[in-house]
Motif scaffolding. Sequence first.
Motif, mmCIF file in Angstrom:
data_model
loop_
_atom_site.group_PDB
_atom_site.id
_atom_site.type_symbol
_atom_site.label_atom_id
_atom_site.label_comp_id
_atom_site.label_asym_id
_atom_site.label_seq_id
_atom_site.Cartn_x
_atom_site.Cartn_y
_atom_site.Cartn_z
ATOM 1 N N LEU A 11 9.482 25.741 -36.060
ATOM 2 C CA LEU A 11 10.368 26.906 -36.164
ATOM 3 C C LEU A 11 10.046 27.853 -35.029
ATOM 4 N N VAL A 39 13.929 23.955 -35.491
ATOM 5 C CA VAL A 39 14.901 24.914 -36.031
ATOM 6 C C VAL A 39 14.654 26.272 -35.412
ATOM 7 N N ASN A 41 16.320 30.478 -35.502
ATOM 8 C CA ASN A 41 17.270 31.444 -36.048
ATOM 9 C C ASN A 41 18.144 32.036 -34.949
ATOM 10 N N ILE A 61 19.689 27.953 -37.680
ATOM 11 C CA ILE A 61 19.977 28.513 -39.000
ATOM 12 C C ILE A 61 19.793 30.025 -38.908
ATOM 13 N N THR A 63 19.541 33.796 -40.022
ATOM 14 C CA THR A 63 18.928 34.297 -41.255
ATOM 15 C C THR A 63 19.422 35.684 -41.674
ATOM 16 N N ASP A 71 17.356 30.478 -46.356
ATOM 17 C CA ASP A 71 16.097 29.939 -46.877
ATOM 18 C C ASP A 71 16.339 28.583 -47.542
ATOM 19 N N LEU A 74 17.226 25.971 -44.850
ATOM 20 C CA LEU A 74 16.057 25.589 -44.053
ATOM 21 C C LEU A 74 15.148 24.650 -44.848
ATOM 22 N N TYR A 91 8.188 32.329 -34.356
ATOM 23 C CA TYR A 91 9.334 32.455 -35.276
ATOM 24 C C TYR A 91 9.308 33.855 -35.855
ATOM 25 N N VAL A 99 11.344 27.750 -48.885
ATOM 26 C CA VAL A 99 10.510 27.066 -47.893
ATOM 27 C C VAL A 99 9.046 27.150 -48.284
#
Length: 201
Positions: A11, A39, A41, A61, A63, A71, A74, A91, A99
Amino acid sequence: MTAQHLKLGFLASRNGSSARAVIAAIESGRLDASARLVVSNNRTAPLLAFAEAHAIPALCIATQADPRAADARLSEALQTAGVELVVLSGYLRQLGPKVLGAYRNRVLNIHPGPLPRFGGHGMYGRHVHEAVIAAGVAESGACILVVDEEYDHGPVIARHVVPVEPGDTAETLEARVTAAEPGFFVETLQRIAQGELKLPG
């Protein structure tokens, strides 16, 4: 000591320097692991393009609009990809209950200063190094910790010391700690893969 193959998810919000170093170690055979998913954000995060160039599944993704839905998405994406250990690489979002529940004691982050003294809410990036310099301590460094519901609160599993040199500023100290972080993350994951370092639980 029991060796294990690490199934990693990454992340990152921006460049993901530690993630890049870990992926390079996997590709060179220095780390027994596979990169299952990257991944961010942030749709424009350079790490997403890096992942695609290295044939690693990559996903954005967002947020902010709906943190609860993000959430859940993910958590599902990580599990679907077969991720067993999550690496945070810059991140800039707090993880949600889905998660953290699915990956209890299986999310690792790196903090650019000694914990617990120089951690907590608001202690990130240059702020950490400014606080270290202001405190007049002799040593700083990076800590790898297990992520839980509070900022910089989980158990520290590895520490890398960076001495504070005479005349250091927040900027010069930050440069040395930042330079040390990617290699230290790789080394810590190698120790986990080789069975030398155990995660909690």
